[in-house]
Structures are given as structure tokens and as C-alpha cells.
Design a protein around this motif. Structure first.
Motif, PDB file in Angstrom:
ATOM      1  N   VAL A   1      12.289  -1.298  12.447  1.00 32.56           N
ATOM      2  CA  VAL A   1      13.514  -0.756  13.028  1.00 32.56           C
ATOM      3  C   VAL A   1      14.113   0.195  12.014  1.00 32.56           C
ATOM      4  CG1 VAL A   1      15.823  -1.319  13.858  1.00 32.56           C
ATOM      5  CG2 VAL A   1      13.918  -2.834  14.374  1.00 32.56           C
ATOM      6  N   GLY A   2      14.512   1.364  12.487  1.00 29.44           N
ATOM      7  CA  GLY A   2      15.103   2.354  11.583  1.00 29.44           C
ATOM      8  C   GLY A   2      14.051   3.287  11.022  1.00 29.44           C
ATOM      9  N   ASP A   3      14.282   3.716   9.807  1.00 28.99           N
ATOM     10  CA  ASP A   3      13.425   4.716   9.173  1.00 28.99           C
ATOM     11  C   ASP A   3      12.415   4.056   8.241  1.00 28.99           C
ATOM     12  OD1 ASP A   3      12.570   7.278   8.811  1.00 28.99           O
ATOM     13  OD2 ASP A   3      14.143   7.841   7.393  1.00 28.99           O
ATOM     14  N   ALA A   4      11.332   4.733   7.991  1.00 34.43           N
ATOM     15  CA  ALA A   4      10.330   4.296   7.025  1.00 34.43           C
ATOM     16  C   ALA A   4      10.174   5.400   5.976  1.00 34.43           C
ATOM     17  CB  ALA A   4       8.990   4.034   7.717  1.00 34.43           C
ATOM     18  N   PRO A   5       9.744   5.047   4.781  1.00 32.87           N
ATOM     19  CA  PRO A   5       9.580   6.068   3.740  1.00 32.87           C
ATOM     20  C   PRO A   5       8.556   7.129   4.144  1.00 32.87           C
ATOM     21  CG  PRO A   5       9.533   3.870   2.794  1.00 32.87           C
ATOM     22  CD  PRO A   5       9.496   3.706   4.282  1.00 32.87           C
ATOM     23  N   PRO A   6       8.631   8.303   3.537  1.00 35.21           N
ATOM     24  CA  PRO A   6       7.700   9.385   3.877  1.00 35.21           C
ATOM     25  C   PRO A   6       6.286   9.094   3.380  1.00 35.21           C
ATOM     26  CG  PRO A   6       9.155  10.040   2.084  1.00 35.21           C
ATOM     27  CD  PRO A   6       9.631   8.711   2.559  1.00 35.21           C
ATOM     28  N   PRO A   7       5.305   9.815   3.915  1.00 39.28           N
ATOM     29  CA  PRO A   7       3.922   9.626   3.474  1.00 39.28           C
ATOM     30  C   PRO A   7       3.786   9.792   1.965  1.00 39.28           C
ATOM     31  CG  PRO A   7       3.967  10.962   5.458  1.00 39.28           C
ATOM     32  CD  PRO A   7       5.390  10.784   5.024  1.00 39.28           C
TER      33      PRO A   7
ATOM     34  N   GLY B   1       0.831  -1.198   0.000  1.00 40.77           N
ATOM     35  CA  GLY B   1       0.000   0.000   0.000  1.00 40.77           C
ATOM     36  C   GLY B   1       0.864   1.245   0.000  1.00 40.77           C
ATOM     37  N   ARG B   2       0.275   2.354   0.437  1.00 36.93           N
ATOM     38  CA  ARG B   2       0.995   3.633   0.517  1.00 36.93           C
ATOM     39  C   ARG B   2       1.077   4.078   1.966  1.00 36.93           C
ATOM     40  NH1 ARG B   2       2.127   6.191  -4.032  1.00 36.93           N
ATOM     41  NH2 ARG B   2       1.062   5.573  -5.925  1.00 36.93           N
ATOM     42  N   VAL B   3       2.208   4.671   2.307  1.00 41.25           N
ATOM     43  CA  VAL B   3       2.376   5.208   3.660  1.00 41.25           C
ATOM     44  C   VAL B   3       1.464   6.418   3.793  1.00 41.25           C
ATOM     45  CG1 VAL B   3       3.984   6.264   5.291  1.00 41.25           C
ATOM     46  CG2 VAL B   3       4.759   4.404   3.810  1.00 41.25           C
ATOM     47  N   GLU B   4       0.618   6.380   4.807  1.00 42.95           N
ATOM     48  CA  GLU B   4      -0.294   7.498   5.028  1.00 42.95           C
ATOM     49  C   GLU B   4       0.187   8.400   6.162  1.00 42.95           C
ATOM     50  OE1 GLU B   4      -4.832   7.674   6.326  1.00 42.95           O
ATOM     51  OE2 GLU B   4      -4.501   6.932   4.282  1.00 42.95           O
ATOM     52  N   GLU B   5       0.794   7.804   7.181  1.00 45.69           N
ATOM     53  CA  GLU B   5       1.272   8.569   8.334  1.00 45.69           C
ATOM     54  C   GLU B   5       2.516   7.890   8.862  1.00 45.69           C
ATOM     55  OE1 GLU B   5      -0.430  10.041  12.686  1.00 45.69           O
ATOM     56  OE2 GLU B   5      -1.758   8.999  11.313  1.00 45.69           O
ATOM     57  N   ARG B   6       3.411   8.689   9.438  1.00 44.91           N
ATOM     58  CA  ARG B   6       4.675   8.142   9.947  1.00 44.91           C
ATOM     59  C   ARG B   6       4.984   8.791  11.288  1.00 44.91           C
ATOM     60  NH1 ARG B   6      10.515   8.797   7.133  1.00 44.91           N
ATOM     61  NH2 ARG B   6      10.331  10.826   8.047  1.00 44.91           N
ATOM     62  N   LEU B   7       5.328   7.952  12.296  1.00 40.62           N
ATOM     63  CA  LEU B   7       5.636   8.443  13.640  1.00 40.62           C
ATOM     64  C   LEU B   7       6.990   7.893  14.092  1.00 40.62           C
ATOM     65  CD1 LEU B   7       2.167   7.682  15.276  1.00 40.62           C
ATOM     66  CD2 LEU B   7       2.966   9.886  14.425  1.00 40.62           C
ATOM     67  N   PRO B   8       8.067   8.695  14.022  1.00 38.59           N
ATOM     68  CA  PRO B   8       9.360   8.215  14.521  1.00 38.59           C
ATOM     69  C   PRO B   8       9.337   8.110  16.037  1.00 38.59           C
ATOM     70  CG  PRO B   8       9.580  10.364  13.432  1.00 38.59           C
ATOM     71  CD  PRO B   8       8.137  10.020  13.431  1.00 38.59           C
TER      72      PRO B   8
END
Length: 147
Positions: free
Chosen positions: A105-111, A77-84
């Protein structure tokens, strides 16, 4: 006469050298033993795993993961929201009408980025103390771009 005066110096340095060769390793061993005992004393206050492997699993958030047959399929799917959150990143993936929260673990792509998540398991009612938030269902996984 100089030969006689240098002979006693040669004899006195030999035992001193042997003494140093003996003391240095013993001193190193004593320092290692002291550090080991200090570490053992510091770890004594932590939860014991002597109760068995189930107690150790209960203390770990990854130990209570459940992995079903549905987890073998990729979440795409698509990233809708990201919370570090420290070394983890929580992110919401929109797949059609469904919104699924995942953590990696680590970073996730931007919304807005298309992703695929390979699930390592999921937890229900997972509380993140760092985010002060409870997720009804959370997928623990490895995220990659789905370009």
C-alpha cells in the motif's frame, strides 16, 4: 401603559422558544434517520455477508492470502521494476537469481534501491484488473529500505 403592551409580547415568546427547543432536535433526528435509510438502501445492492464469513473472505483479495513458514523470513533484495496502480505499488525484487513480485500500500522505492519486504501472505495467479496483468505469485507486504 407601556408595561401592559410589553407583557403580552413576553408571554407569546415563551411558547415559541419551547416549540423551537422541541422541533430542532426532532428535525435533526428525522434528517439522521433519512440519511441512515438512504445509506441502507444503497448498500442493499452490495454482496451480502449473510452467507457467512467465508463469502466475505472470498470477496476480498486479502482474505485469500496464504502465509507459510517461508513468509516469516524477510524478502531482501533490490527493486528491479516498479508499477504504480492507484493506492498500491507492485514491484519486482531481485534476490540473487530469483525475481519475486510484491505489492504494498502506498509507494515503493525506485528501481535499484535495496529493500526488505515483510510478507503478510501471498497469492498465486493473482490478477490485477488495474494493471491488466496476472502475477504467477505475488507477495503482499510492507516494504522498507535495507540500507
Amino acid at each position: 401603559m407601556t408595561l401592559v403592551s410589553s407583557a403580552p409580547l413576553a408571554r407569546s415568546s415563551a411558547p415559541r422558544s419551547a416549540f423551537r427547543r422541541l422541533v430542532k432536535p426532532l428535525l435533526g433526528l428525522m434528517v439522521f434517520a433519512a440519511l441512515f435509510l438512504a445509506l441502507a438502501w444503497a448498500l442493499d445492492d452490495r454482496p451480502s455477508t449473510a452467507a457467512g464469513p467465508l463469502a466475505a473472505v472470498a470477496a476480498s483479495p486479502l482474505g485469500q492470502l496464504s502465509r507459510s513458514a517461508a513468509d516469516r523470513a524477510l524478502l531482501v533484495g533490490r527493486v528491479e521494476e516498479r508499477l504504480p496502480a492507484g493506492s498500491y505499488t507492485y514491484f519486482a525484487v531481485r534476490a540473487g537469481e530469483a525475481l519475486t513480485w510484491a505489492v504494498t500500500v502506498g509507494d515503493a522505492p525506485p528501481p535499484g534501491t535495496p529493500v526488505q519486504v515483510r510478507s503478510m501472505g501471498r497469492r498465486t495467479n493473482f490478477h490485477s484488473s488495474r494493471l491488466a496483468r496476472t502475477f504467477p505469485e505475488l507477495v503482499f507486504g510492507v516494504v522498507s529500505r535495507a540500507d
